[in-house]
Design an enzyme around this catalytic site. Sequence first.
Site, PDB file in Angstrom:
ATOM      1  N   GLY A  43      63.726 -65.461  29.240  1.00 32.14           N
ATOM      2  CA  GLY A  43      62.452 -64.937  28.733  1.00 32.14           C
ATOM      3  C   GLY A  43      61.562 -66.009  28.136  1.00 32.14           C
ATOM      4  O   GLY A  43      61.918 -67.190  28.058  1.00 32.14           O
TER       5      GLY A  43
ATOM      6  N   TYR B 258      58.228 -47.742  21.366  1.00 35.58           N
ATOM      7  CA  TYR B 258      58.709 -49.128  21.280  1.00 35.58           C
ATOM      8  C   TYR B 258      58.933 -49.531  19.819  1.00 35.58           C
ATOM      9  O   TYR B 258      60.004 -50.037  19.452  1.00 35.58           O
ATOM     10  CB  TYR B 258      57.698 -50.059  21.965  1.00 35.58           C
TER      11      TYR B 258
END
Length: 282
Positions: free
Chosen positions: A10, A127
Amino acid sequence: MKVVITGGNGQLAHDLKKEVPGEFEVLPLSHQELDITFRDDLLKKLSQIKPDVIINTAAFHKTDLCEEEVEKTFKVNVEGVKNLVDYCGGENCILIHVSTDYVFDGGKIETKEPYNEEDIPNPLNVYGISKLSSEFIVRNYLEKFYIVRIASVFGKAGASGKGGNFVYTILNKAKNGELLKVVNDIWMSPTYTKDAARGIWTLLTEDHPSGIYHMTNAGYCTWYEFAKKIVELSPYNAEIIPVDHTTFPTKAKRPLWSPLTTLSEIRLRSWEEAIEEFVKDI
Ligand SMILES: NC(=O)c1ccc[n+]([C@@H]2O[C@H](COP(=O)([O-])OP(=O)(O)OC[C@H]3O[C@@H](n4cnc5c(N)ncnc54)[C@H](OP(=O)(O)O)[C@@H]3O)[C@@H](O)[C@H]2O)c1
């Protein structure tokens, strides 16, 4: 010290690898190599590696998609973290868990003060709820941990989970001569992954106490102000029109105000300095 990085391909992981101080041996594990939701596999792999520290950058963080894929959101962002916590608790392993400004509701827009680590979270979207849940799990089950909240992240690698980042989007549109309309009534603190990575390593090298750490670049701006700065620093001439957030309706509710500041001694340089270096470097 042996350090495993989850979500090893990432955007943040990329700079954690680049900025690692010499005393650490880093083992980045990509999603393919270690899925944090596969509990048995995770416990087996980690028992073989025996890390002293795990930095968890893995997350499902497409904020709008999280509203639709609630089960997946909680599977990755909560159950996955609980799996890591269970390993760390049993093995005296330090967990550094990356979280978000979206744990806040934006209510401080009234006073225009940035959020510090002692402010009470109240997430507005799935989220944010999942990330706050993971924070509680880390805090309640572990003695040695760091929760690092970052926001509006940009780094050279671009977020694989989001298909790039805001800076690249603006630069690409400016390059193609597209008219840019950018939101000017949402405030946030941008975070350069290089700076956050250095801050994260400092937690370990200076043995800071367990707790929550806000690690965005200092200061704040609207997305429009951020875009304006990016274009100014670029070789492109693009017109940017400020609009309000209702121009782009989204599935997930977002805080209109989520600048972060820190009560800790680890302070990152200003977002203006960070973006200037970033645009020069790419
Ligand atoms: N990007 C932002 O603006 C932002 C803002 C605030 C906080 N954060 C937090 O910062 C952290 C790092 O973000 P980032 O920008 O570096 O994102 P990123 O580039 O998308 O990195 C996250 C990584 O996690 C991996 N991953 C997803 N599900 C996984 C799973 N089940 N098991 C293991 N790995 C998994 C992804 O792999 P695949 O892509 O292959 O699935 C990806 O490589 C995240 O915790 C995020 O919540 C990000």
